[in-house]
Design a protein around this motif. Structure first.
Motif, PDB file in Angstrom:
ATOM      1  N   VAL A  59     -10.821   1.671   8.114  1.00 51.87           N
ATOM      2  CA  VAL A  59      -9.829   0.846   7.443  1.00 51.87           C
ATOM      3  C   VAL A  59      -8.438   1.320   7.845  1.00 51.87           C
ATOM      4  O   VAL A  59      -8.101   2.499   7.707  1.00 51.87           O
ATOM      5  CB  VAL A  59      -9.998   0.911   5.919  1.00 51.87           C
ATOM      6  CG1 VAL A  59      -8.943   0.056   5.232  1.00 51.87           C
ATOM      7  CG2 VAL A  59     -11.382   0.442   5.533  1.00 51.87           C
ATOM      8  N   VAL A  78      -4.065   0.325   7.911  1.00 55.75           N
ATOM      9  CA  VAL A  78      -2.997  -0.378   7.205  1.00 55.75           C
ATOM     10  C   VAL A  78      -1.856  -0.638   8.175  1.00 55.75           C
ATOM     11  O   VAL A  78      -1.378   0.282   8.857  1.00 55.75           O
ATOM     12  CB  VAL A  78      -2.492   0.435   5.996  1.00 55.75           C
ATOM     13  CG1 VAL A  78      -1.278  -0.245   5.366  1.00 55.75           C
ATOM     14  CG2 VAL A  78      -3.597   0.598   4.966  1.00 55.75           C
ATOM     15  N   ALA A  97      -4.072  -4.665   5.177  1.00 58.19           N
ATOM     16  CA  ALA A  97      -5.199  -3.751   5.413  1.00 58.19           C
ATOM     17  C   ALA A  97      -6.356  -4.528   6.017  1.00 58.19           C
ATOM     18  O   ALA A  97      -6.585  -5.695   5.673  1.00 58.19           O
ATOM     19  CB  ALA A  97      -5.640  -3.092   4.113  1.00 58.19           C
ATOM     20  N   THR A 107       1.816  -1.446   8.061  1.00 56.80           N
ATOM     21  CA  THR A 107       2.901  -1.453   7.084  1.00 56.80           C
ATOM     22  C   THR A 107       3.959  -2.487   7.470  1.00 56.80           C
ATOM     23  O   THR A 107       4.338  -2.617   8.630  1.00 56.80           O
ATOM     24  CB  THR A 107       3.547  -0.067   6.969  1.00 56.80           C
ATOM     25  OG1 THR A 107       3.981   0.367   8.266  1.00 56.80           O
ATOM     26  CG2 THR A 107       2.554   0.938   6.412  1.00 56.80           C
ATOM     27  N   GLY A 110      -0.061   5.072   1.323  1.00 52.01           N
ATOM     28  CA  GLY A 110      -0.622   3.999   2.137  1.00 52.01           C
ATOM     29  C   GLY A 110      -1.843   4.372   2.926  1.00 52.01           C
ATOM     30  O   GLY A 110      -2.418   3.525   3.608  1.00 52.01           O
ATOM     31  N   PHE A 148       0.802  -1.212   0.000  1.00 50.07           N
ATOM     32  CA  PHE A 148       0.000   0.000   0.000  1.00 50.07           C
ATOM     33  C   PHE A 148       0.843   1.274   0.000  1.00 50.07           C
ATOM     34  O   PHE A 148       0.376   2.310  -0.466  1.00 50.07           O
ATOM     35  CB  PHE A 148      -0.956   0.010   1.202  1.00 50.07           C
ATOM     36  CG  PHE A 148      -2.044  -1.013   1.096  1.00 50.07           C
ATOM     37  CD1 PHE A 148      -3.121  -0.817   0.245  1.00 50.07           C
ATOM     38  CD2 PHE A 148      -2.006  -2.184   1.831  1.00 50.07           C
ATOM     39  CE1 PHE A 148      -4.129  -1.760   0.132  1.00 50.07           C
ATOM     40  CE2 PHE A 148      -3.007  -3.135   1.738  1.00 50.07           C
ATOM     41  CZ  PHE A 148      -4.074  -2.928   0.878  1.00 50.07           C
ATOM     42  N   ASP A 169       2.097  -5.115   2.894  1.00 50.29           N
ATOM     43  CA  ASP A 169       1.403  -4.549   4.043  1.00 50.29           C
ATOM     44  C   ASP A 169       0.072  -5.280   4.215  1.00 50.29           C
ATOM     45  O   ASP A 169      -0.331  -6.070   3.366  1.00 50.29           O
ATOM     46  CB  ASP A 169       1.159  -3.050   3.839  1.00 50.29           C
ATOM     47  CG  ASP A 169       2.407  -2.304   3.399  1.00 50.29           C
ATOM     48  OD1 ASP A 169       3.454  -2.481   4.060  1.00 50.29           O
ATOM     49  OD2 ASP A 169       2.351  -1.570   2.396  1.00 50.29           O
ATOM     50  N   PRO A 206      -0.846   0.298  13.544  1.00 56.70           N
ATOM     51  CA  PRO A 206      -1.768   0.756  12.502  1.00 56.70           C
ATOM     52  C   PRO A 206      -1.604   2.230  12.187  1.00 56.70           C
ATOM     53  O   PRO A 206      -1.348   3.056  13.064  1.00 56.70           O
ATOM     54  CB  PRO A 206      -3.154   0.476  13.109  1.00 56.70           C
ATOM     55  CG  PRO A 206      -2.917  -0.578  14.137  1.00 56.70           C
ATOM     56  CD  PRO A 206      -1.542  -0.320  14.675  1.00 56.70           C
ATOM     57  N   ASN A 257      -6.228   5.047  -2.408  1.00 54.50           N
ATOM     58  CA  ASN A 257      -4.951   5.205  -1.717  1.00 54.50           C
ATOM     59  C   ASN A 257      -4.343   6.541  -2.124  1.00 54.50           C
ATOM     60  O   ASN A 257      -4.277   6.869  -3.314  1.00 54.50           O
ATOM     61  CB  ASN A 257      -4.040   4.042  -2.137  1.00 54.50           C
ATOM     62  CG  ASN A 257      -2.759   3.956  -1.342  1.00 54.50           C
ATOM     63  OD1 ASN A 257      -2.323   4.914  -0.726  1.00 54.50           O
ATOM     64  ND2 ASN A 257      -2.143   2.791  -1.375  1.00 54.50           N
ATOM     65  N   LEU A 263      -5.644   5.049   3.070  1.00 56.18           N
ATOM     66  CA  LEU A 263      -6.865   4.837   2.312  1.00 56.18           C
ATOM     67  C   LEU A 263      -7.887   5.858   2.784  1.00 56.18           C
ATOM     68  O   LEU A 263      -8.650   5.624   3.712  1.00 56.18           O
ATOM     69  CB  LEU A 263      -7.365   3.409   2.517  1.00 56.18           C
ATOM     70  CG  LEU A 263      -6.371   2.325   2.089  1.00 56.18           C
ATOM     71  CD1 LEU A 263      -6.801   0.959   2.608  1.00 56.18           C
ATOM     72  CD2 LEU A 263      -6.214   2.307   0.582  1.00 56.18           C
TER      73      LEU A 263
END
Length: 596
Positions: free
Chosen positions: A462, A464, A451, A466, A520, A442, A449, A476, A516, A522
């Protein structure tokens, strides 16, 4: 460590699988994307290790209508054919990724498809590319016997007419009596050409006299689904996937309706129902798709309802299937849960990982034998909690497929040993108690990564996680827009900007695409469909249904008799403003007008 594509002088590096996800298949409760394999160059070259495997060379040919092609018109079926040799010997087992050669990394959204090598030593992919200039590479990901290799880039130009594009104009006003500011907004749909020119503000109450004009400012890119279609008169479904089952370059649709129904895509965008697969008795979800017997034809894996068996239906290449061969998941009194497809033992043959739902849920590995049959691995991956969703990826960059397993509020990372077994490597707190997970790069650093949706069932955002490329993940990132009880996550590049986006489905009958921002996050939200009839759940599948280069969405739901087809269109939106004074007592109707 992941590397970008390099010239052929680096072909001595060993390549091996990173993500095998079935072609364009649906990602129900556990998997990220409907794509295929991603590839990693496995760190510094070790000459001694490389000598244990035969070196290979891969070539890529582009044809249309059986002839070599460098230029085709829009809508033409194109074939990418990769051939792998070890010296003069054809390599007949293994997987090939067909990739966007302009991308820095051959992974997730930059993989067009993955295909199995056949007895001829070739792997093929048929598709309809979108208008524009394209460059492709083929990547052989390697096996226990043969090192991987990368082809040179091959170019293809697709010609066609774009436009004229439709526009829609809206108007808003601010201000007070006699002195107003009017804003006209123009949205172009179907292309990436920004609307330019002048918007006129007309007094419709006074003969459409021109009150003022304003010049459109810079446009903002977006996406939309303005004219949804449907698969009419279809039963409600608990699972949907998209894949080209008959090799004509047009994606087809598979519905799990207990039993399974197949709809073959036509060149005009309609669908024809094919003969139902020969399954006796009710089926369950999820379905998976891969070439399990290495003949170059997609096959189906269908859980049989109420037991621990998966029916493997070998494709015939025309959208129909042979009688199922049963693969048995160890144990008794269980239900088949999520399934993922990957090459877990490095032999180049697709394997299955299955969550067996029982009093004590486990993850089981079924190793493919290359003929459509499977052998259960006696060693279960070492889960510590109750697994509910999972996804695959090469999380530590060693070229072996790993598993990410959602277990309540944590995600366990199980590192593959390359022989079908796994070692526990810690976990990361997810803040989620029941979200599906998706794996993709992402933040565009070449490391996978994760999600997922975190929060309560009524308000989830949401996030991510990494990856660091060593099997560990960071805390997160800030959450994106919220959704209600996410039931499905899939990854695709919906606006074709080179960054991995996601589409979510939820229990309220809605689907949403989150774009995105390139780093990264969203963050930008676009609704696709909302308010279906309170389904048991909504599920989505992704594929380029109309051959324009943009991933489209098929949304299926319980309690719905028409499953939705949503064609993605790029949009460009620009605005113009003007200050006006309206003379005359009473109400005035004002319009914004944008000329063709």
């Amino acid at each position: 460590m992941f590397h970008s594509f390099q010239p052929s002088g680096l072909l001595n590096f060993e390549l091996s699988p990173y993500l095998f996800k079935a072609l364009a298949r649906h990602q129900f409760r556990f998997v990220a994307w409907c794509g295929a394999l991603a590839v990693a160059l496995c760190g510094p070259w070790n000459p001694a290790a490389a000598q244990t495997k035969g070196s290979t060379a891969i070539t890529l040919a582009i044809t249309a209508g059986g002839r070599p092609a460098t230029t085709v018109t829009s809508g033409t079926e194109v074939t990418l054919r990769a051939t792998v040799k070890a010296g003069t010997t054809s390599v007949t087992t293994g997987q090939v990724n067909f990739c966007d050669a302009t991308a820095a990394y051959c992974m997730d959204i930059h993989i067009l498809a993955t295909a199995q090598l056949t007895s001829s030593g070739s792997a093929i992919y048929n598709f309809r590319p979108g208008i524009g200039s394209h460059s492709y590479r083929a990547v052989f990901v390697g096996t226990n016997s043969y090192a991987g290799s990368i082809s040179s880039a091959s170019s293809l130009t697709v010609t066609g007419t774009s436009g004229p594009f439709a526009t829609a104009t809206s108007i808003t006003e601010t201000g007070a009596w006699g002195d107003y500011t009017l804003t006209g907004t123009v949205t172009e749909a179907g292309g990436t050409v920004a609307p330019t020119g002048t918007v006129s503000f007309l007094d419709a109450s006074n003969g459409n006299s021109v009150l003022a004009t304003g010049s459109l400012g810079p446009a903002v890119a977006g996406i939309g689904w303005p004219n949804p279609g449907s698969l009419p008169n279809t039963p409600d479904t608990s699972f949907v996937l998209v894949a080209d089952l008959n090799g004509d370059g047009i994606p087809d649709v598979v519905l799990e309706t207990s039993p399974v129904l197949i709809y073959l895509g036509n060149t005009d965008g309609t669908y024809t129902e094919a003969a139902a697969p020969p399954i006796q008795g009710p089926t369950s979800y999820p379905l998976v798709i891969a070439d399990f017997n290495g003949d170059g034809i997609p096959d189906l894996g269908v859980p049989l309802y109420g037991g621990n068996e998966i029916g493997i239906l070998l494709g015939k290449g025309n959208g129909t299937f042979a009688d199922p061969v049963v693969a048995t998941v160890p144990g008794s009194n269980i239900e088949i849960g999520p399934i993922v497809v990957a090459d877990f033992n490095g032999d180049g043959i697709p394997d299955l990982a299955v969550i067996a739902e029982a009093d004590s849920s486990t993850v089981d590995i079924l190793l493919g034998n290359g003929d459509g049959t499977f052998t259960a691995d006696a060693t279960n991956p070492p889960t510590s909690g109750t697994p509910s969703y999972f996804a695959t990826g090469d999380f530590n960059g060693d070229g072996k497929t790993d598993l990410a397993v959602a277990e309540g509020g944590t995600i366990a990372i199980l590192l593959g040993n390359g022989d079908g077994t796994f070692a526990a490597s810690g976990s990361v707190n997810s803040g989620s108690t029941g979200s599906p997970i998706a794996v993709a790069d992402f933040n565009s650093d070449g490391k996978p990564d994760i999600a997922l949706a975190a929060g309560t069932g009524t308000s989830e955002s949401v996030i991510v996680l990494t990856g660091n490329g060593d099997g560990t993940f960071n805390s997160p990132s800030p959450g994106g827009p919220t959704s209600t009880s996410v039931t499905w996550i899939q990854v695709a590049d919906f606006n074709q900007d080179g960054a991995a986006d996601v589409v979510l489905a939820d229990s309220s009958g809605s689907a949403t695409v989150l774009l995105n921002n390139g780093s990264g996050l969203l963050s930008e939200s676009f609704p696709v469909v909302a308010g279906l009839r309170v389904p048991y759940y909504l599920e989505v599948a992704v594929g380029d249904l109309n051959g324009d280069g943009y991933p489209d969405i098929v949304a299926g739901a319980y309690y719905e008799s028409s499953q939705g087809l949503y064609l993605t269109e790029p949009t460009e939106t620009a605005s113009a403003t003007a200050s006006v004074q309206v003379n005359g007592v009473g109400q005035h109707l004002v319009q914004a007008s944008f000329p063709a």
